[in-house]
Motif scaffolding. Structure first.
Motif, PDB file in Angstrom:
ATOM      1  N   THR A   1      44.722  30.377  62.627  1.00 20.07           N
ATOM      2  CA  THR A   1      43.614  30.584  61.686  1.00 20.07           C
ATOM      3  C   THR A   1      42.302  30.060  62.278  1.00 20.07           C
ATOM      4  O   THR A   1      41.250  30.653  62.064  1.00 20.07           O
TER       5      THR A   1
ATOM      6  N   THR B   1      45.750  36.818  60.134  1.00 17.65           N
ATOM      7  CA  THR B   1      44.991  37.756  59.303  1.00 17.65           C
ATOM      8  C   THR B   1      45.858  38.356  58.187  1.00 17.65           C
ATOM      9  O   THR B   1      45.421  39.263  57.501  1.00 17.65           O
TER      10      THR B   1
ATOM     11  N   ASN C   1      45.678  39.795  65.288  1.00 14.31           N
ATOM     12  CA  ASN C   1      46.127  40.663  64.195  1.00 14.31           C
ATOM     13  C   ASN C   1      47.606  41.015  64.256  1.00 14.31           C
ATOM     14  O   ASN C   1      48.273  41.060  63.225  1.00 14.31           O
TER      15      ASN C   1
ATOM     16  N   ARG D   1      39.014  40.017  61.962  1.00 20.01           N
ATOM     17  CA  ARG D   1      39.442  40.472  60.642  1.00 20.01           C
ATOM     18  C   ARG D   1      40.404  41.639  60.786  1.00 20.01           C
ATOM     19  O   ARG D   1      40.320  42.401  61.745  1.00 20.01           O
TER      20      ARG D   1
ATOM     21  N   ARG E   1      41.318  32.700  64.722  1.00 16.88           N
ATOM     22  CA  ARG E   1      40.739  33.837  63.986  1.00 16.88           C
ATOM     23  C   ARG E   1      39.303  33.562  63.569  1.00 16.88           C
ATOM     24  O   ARG E   1      38.421  34.414  63.712  1.00 16.88           O
TER      25      ARG E   1
END
Length: 107
Positions: free
Chosen positions: A26, A71, A65, A35, A29
């Motif tokens: 996270t 995500t 992803n 996203r 990300r």
């Protein structure tokens, strides 16, 4: 170990829900930022090929992803098990190869 485990990446790796769900992903990300946008419902009974563009030299977005749960791929597409393809040479580095295989990444 590398000789014994040589063909594991070609067989789908050693997918680990625990590694895919690490909190560090996270932060990964959010740093880039990455996203995953869902535009359509997909049936889990079918096979799909996801295209990712632009990817550049390092495919951080694709890894985040499809190789992690940062995500929320499994929540957005329940029943679909993603596998990410990469260069076979990436599996020759001992520690990197273990991360890649735990995320379901294959050559």
């Amino acid at each position: 170990w590398l000789m014994f485990d040589w063909n594991t990446p070609k067989q789908g790796g050693r997918r680990s829900s625990w590694v895919r769900g690490w909190t560090v992903w996270t932060y990964f990300r959010d740093y880039f930022p990455i996203r995953l946008i869902k535009t359509h419902n997909l049936l889990p009974s079918r096979n799909y090929i996801f295209g990712y563009h632009p990817h550049g030299i390092f495919c951080f977005g694709a890894f985040c992803n499809f190789g992690t749960e940062a995500t929320g791929f499994s929540k957005k597409f329940p029943g679909i098990k993603p596998s990410l393809a990469t260069l076979a040479g990436n599996f020759r580095f001992p520690i990197l190869r273990d991360y890649l295989m735990s995320g379901g990444i294959c050559p």
